[in-house]
Design a protein around this motif. Structure first.
Motif, PDB file in Angstrom:
ATOM      1  N   TYR A   1       0.900  -1.213  -0.112  1.00 19.45           N
ATOM      2  CA  TYR A   1      -0.144   0.195   0.104  1.00 19.45           C
ATOM      3  C   TYR A   1       0.862   1.119  -0.008  1.00 19.45           C
ATOM      4  O   TYR A   1       0.537   2.167   0.835  1.00 19.45           O
ATOM      5  CB  TYR A   1      -0.892   0.203   1.108  1.00 19.45           C
ATOM      6  CG  TYR A   1      -1.806  -1.422   1.564  1.00 19.45           C
ATOM      7  CD1 TYR A   1      -2.600  -1.632   0.534  1.00 19.45           C
ATOM      8  CD2 TYR A   1      -1.522  -2.210   2.647  1.00 19.45           C
ATOM      9  CE1 TYR A   1      -3.444  -2.959   0.807  1.00 19.45           C
ATOM     10  CE2 TYR A   1      -2.262  -3.095   2.859  1.00 19.45           C
ATOM     11  CZ  TYR A   1      -3.090  -3.713   1.604  1.00 19.45           C
ATOM     12  OH  TYR A   1      -3.728  -4.940   2.012  1.00 19.45           O
ATOM     13  N   ARG A   2       1.907   1.288  -0.879  1.00 21.21           N
ATOM     14  CA  ARG A   2       2.694   2.456  -1.012  1.00 21.21           C
ATOM     15  C   ARG A   2       3.459   2.428  -2.328  1.00 21.21           C
ATOM     16  O   ARG A   2       3.302   1.598  -3.051  1.00 21.21           O
ATOM     17  CB  ARG A   2       3.980   2.524   0.238  1.00 21.21           C
ATOM     18  CG  ARG A   2       4.639   1.068  -0.166  1.00 21.21           C
ATOM     19  CD  ARG A   2       5.753   1.043   1.030  1.00 21.21           C
ATOM     20  NE  ARG A   2       6.855  -0.157   0.854  1.00 21.21           N
ATOM     21  CZ  ARG A   2       7.693  -0.582   1.463  1.00 21.21           C
ATOM     22  NH1 ARG A   2       8.126   0.280   2.624  1.00 21.21           N
ATOM     23  NH2 ARG A   2       8.640  -1.434   1.188  1.00 21.21           N
ATOM     24  N   VAL A   3       4.010   3.755  -2.551  1.00 16.04           N
ATOM     25  CA  VAL A   3       4.840   3.719  -3.629  1.00 16.04           C
ATOM     26  C   VAL A   3       6.393   4.339  -2.928  1.00 16.04           C
ATOM     27  O   VAL A   3       6.462   4.863  -2.319  1.00 16.04           O
ATOM     28  CB  VAL A   3       4.398   4.983  -4.413  1.00 16.04           C
ATOM     29  CG1 VAL A   3       5.482   5.151  -5.897  1.00 16.04           C
ATOM     30  CG2 VAL A   3       3.220   4.629  -5.364  1.00 16.04           C
ATOM     31  N   LEU A   4       7.176   3.615  -3.715  1.00 21.10           N
ATOM     32  CA  LEU A   4       8.748   3.919  -3.247  1.00 21.10           C
ATOM     33  C   LEU A   4       9.476   4.655  -4.323  1.00 21.10           C
ATOM     34  O   LEU A   4       9.377   4.314  -5.606  1.00 21.10           O
ATOM     35  CB  LEU A   4       9.576   2.685  -2.848  1.00 21.10           C
ATOM     36  CG  LEU A   4       8.928   1.936  -1.900  1.00 21.10           C
ATOM     37  CD1 LEU A   4       9.623   0.607  -1.494  1.00 21.10           C
ATOM     38  CD2 LEU A   4       9.128   2.566  -0.442  1.00 21.10           C
TER      39      LEU A   4
ATOM     40  N   ASP B   1      19.578  -4.599  -3.989  1.00 26.78           N
ATOM     41  CA  ASP B   1      19.212  -4.188  -2.445  1.00 26.78           C
ATOM     42  C   ASP B   1      19.209  -2.669  -2.503  1.00 26.78           C
ATOM     43  O   ASP B   1      19.508  -2.120  -1.666  1.00 26.78           O
ATOM     44  CB  ASP B   1      19.973  -4.942  -1.539  1.00 26.78           C
ATOM     45  CG  ASP B   1      19.712  -6.203  -1.051  1.00 26.78           C
ATOM     46  OD1 ASP B   1      18.718  -6.748  -1.551  1.00 26.78           O
ATOM     47  OD2 ASP B   1      20.665  -6.821  -0.644  1.00 26.78           O
ATOM     48  N   GLY B   2      18.693  -1.962  -3.670  1.00 24.68           N
ATOM     49  CA  GLY B   2      19.094  -0.470  -3.375  1.00 24.68           C
ATOM     50  C   GLY B   2      17.896  -0.164  -2.553  1.00 24.68           C
ATOM     51  O   GLY B   2      16.807  -0.616  -2.427  1.00 24.68           O
ATOM     52  N   GLU B   3      18.312   1.148  -2.077  1.00 28.91           N
ATOM     53  CA  GLU B   3      17.431   1.783  -0.872  1.00 28.91           C
ATOM     54  C   GLU B   3      16.492   2.821  -1.430  1.00 28.91           C
ATOM     55  O   GLU B   3      16.987   3.695  -2.112  1.00 28.91           O
ATOM     56  CB  GLU B   3      18.317   2.140   0.272  1.00 28.91           C
ATOM     57  CG  GLU B   3      19.139   1.047   0.739  1.00 28.91           C
ATOM     58  CD  GLU B   3      18.315   0.649   2.125  1.00 28.91           C
ATOM     59  OE1 GLU B   3      17.242   1.056   2.606  1.00 28.91           O
ATOM     60  OE2 GLU B   3      18.682  -0.425   2.451  1.00 28.91           O
ATOM     61  N   ALA B   4      15.362   2.780  -1.308  1.00 28.27           N
ATOM     62  CA  ALA B   4      14.527   3.945  -1.661  1.00 28.27           C
ATOM     63  C   ALA B   4      14.577   5.106  -0.891  1.00 28.27           C
ATOM     64  O   ALA B   4      15.184   4.904   0.456  1.00 28.27           O
ATOM     65  CB  ALA B   4      13.004   3.537  -1.598  1.00 28.27           C
ATOM     66  N   GLU B   5      14.535   6.269  -1.227  1.00 27.47           N
ATOM     67  CA  GLU B   5      14.807   7.457  -0.537  1.00 27.47           C
ATOM     68  C   GLU B   5      13.576   8.176   0.118  1.00 27.47           C
ATOM     69  O   GLU B   5      13.602   9.186   0.919  1.00 27.47           O
ATOM     70  CB  GLU B   5      15.407   8.696  -1.352  1.00 27.47           C
ATOM     71  CG  GLU B   5      14.613   8.998  -2.658  1.00 27.47           C
ATOM     72  CD  GLU B   5      15.383   9.865  -3.551  1.00 27.47           C
ATOM     73  OE1 GLU B   5      16.732  10.060  -3.493  1.00 27.47           O
ATOM     74  OE2 GLU B   5      14.842  10.491  -4.506  1.00 27.47           O
ATOM     75  N   LEU B   6      12.530   7.620  -0.402  1.00 28.54           N
ATOM     76  CA  LEU B   6      11.121   8.332  -0.169  1.00 28.54           C
ATOM     77  C   LEU B   6       9.972   7.344  -0.192  1.00 28.54           C
ATOM     78  O   LEU B   6       9.846   6.397  -1.254  1.00 28.54           O
ATOM     79  CB  LEU B   6      10.928   9.619  -1.087  1.00 28.54           C
ATOM     80  CG  LEU B   6       9.542  10.213  -0.682  1.00 28.54           C
ATOM     81  CD1 LEU B   6       9.606  11.187   0.503  1.00 28.54           C
ATOM     82  CD2 LEU B   6       9.048  11.111  -1.870  1.00 28.54           C
ATOM     83  N   GLN B   7       8.951   7.611   0.646  1.00 28.95           N
ATOM     84  CA  GLN B   7       7.528   6.516   0.604  1.00 28.95           C
ATOM     85  C   GLN B   7       6.672   7.259   0.542  1.00 28.95           C
ATOM     86  O   GLN B   7       6.641   8.308   1.358  1.00 28.95           O
ATOM     87  CB  GLN B   7       7.836   5.693   1.900  1.00 28.95           C
ATOM     88  CG  GLN B   7       6.231   4.887   2.028  1.00 28.95           C
ATOM     89  CD  GLN B   7       6.328   3.964   3.255  1.00 28.95           C
ATOM     90  OE1 GLN B   7       7.412   3.281   3.611  1.00 28.95           O
ATOM     91  NE2 GLN B   7       5.254   3.708   3.837  1.00 28.95           N
TER      92      GLN B   7
END
Length: 331
Positions: free
Chosen positions: A58-61, A72-78
């Motif tokens: 239930y989100r967008v990264l 394993d890249g890390e999202a900067e915003l949710q």
């Protein structure tokens, strides 16, 4: 194992993945480097940021370009608070994300809330932002089915920056002029399919491609249409087995890409701008026709919407969200 004519699929190895650390894991999770059934990728062409719809979380990264192309890249915003609700911060099954060519507006479609949120100046968003506005509902707390927008799925922006939205089970496509929240054109598709209206794509010439049941409808003059005159071409892939879900066009090579999520395959067709009638795939990705294939460097498992990108190294890349693999794969 269920197999069909799609078993002619080519076992093409992906070159990279996002969401997993190796080729055989399919873990889901809620961290900034994990997904639970990703479906679509939208790109901001100015800031080179990528928005991945994380359907069951239930989100967008949002990822910057370096992290998007990193294991394993890390999202900067949710975007979305991760709850299944109807509010200004909840996203109930976010399906697709689209960014205007100027990068000044992000759209997110929620199929189960019958609405599309939009966020202005998306590069300046903070974590779990409040949207600038909503299409399809009168406010942020009413989410029922309505006459304006029902089960929005595919979205695309035309050269005039008008937003086109396909209704999954309403069997229509609505066009919203740039900056407006009311439609000025509706294309009825019920006579072409009563399966589902899934992905849509509009190229730089203004051609509209629609994944409609087991066919692809093409409106060659979509950006200038004022009335529903029907499609100018109907493409019928002979490999299709059940439901065409994803669609994209590589405008660098004029190739059409389709995904069939029930047969775990992606198909490529040369000559997208002139295809018509029955066509055979020039290449099929994945061990197609196999139900629940094992997760590997060659498999696709419930593939979502394909996306064409150019990597930092200048390589044209096919990106496919792999739903039950909980990853994005790159070719």
């Amino acid at each position: 194992l269920l197999c069909s004519t799609l078993c002619s699929g080519i076992l093409v190895n992906w070159t990279s993945i996002l969401g997993q650390s190796n080729s055989y894991d399919s873990y889901s999770g809620t961290s900034s480097s994990q997904f639970s059934f990703p479906i679509n990728i939208g790109k901001d062409p100015f800031t080179l940021r990528y928005y991945v719809t994380d359907y069951l979380n239930y989100r967008v990264l949002r990822f910057n370009q370096t992290q998007f192309y990193t294991f394993d890249g890390e999202a900067e915003l949710q975007i979305g608070d991760g709850t299944a609700g109807c509010s200004s911060t909840s996203l109930l099954y976010p399906i697709t994300a689209a960014v205007t060519s100027s990068g000044n507006r992000l759209y997110v479609a929620e199929i189960s809330n019958n609405r599309v949120f939009f966020y202005d100046n998306p590069n300046s968003l903070t974590n779990i932002p409040i949207p600038t506005g909503v299409i399809g509902q009168t406010d942020y707390i009413n989410c029922g089915s309505n006459a304006i927008l029902t089960t929005p799925y595919g979205m695309a922006l035309d050269p005039n920056q008008a937003l086109w939205i396909g209704s999954w089970n309403g069997y229509y496509i609505s066009r919203f002029p740039a900056g407006f929240m009311t439609e000025d054109l509706r294309l009825s598709l019920s006579s072409y399919s009563t399966i589902n209206i899934a992905s849509i794509y509009i190229d730089v010439q203004g051609r509209l491609y629609v994944a409609c049941g087991n066919t692809v409808l093409v409106y060659d003059n979509a950006k200038d249409m004022s009335t529903d005159t029907g499609p100018t071409r109907i493409i019928s892939p002979v490999e299709h087995q059940n439901r065409l879900l994803g669609l994209n066009v590589d405008e660098y090579t004029n190739r059409l890409y389709l995904t069939d999520d029930t047969y775990n395959a992606a198909m490529m067709y040369e000559g997208a701008s002139f295809l018509n009638g029955a066509v055979s795939a020039d290449l099929i990705y994945g061990p197609a026709g196999i139900s629940s294939p094992p997760i590997s460097e060659t498999s696709l498992s419930s593939p979502g919407l394909p996306f064409i990108d150019v990597t930092p190294a200048g390589v044209v890349t096919l990106c496919i969200t792999d739903g039950t693999g909980n990853r994005v794969v790159f070719y």
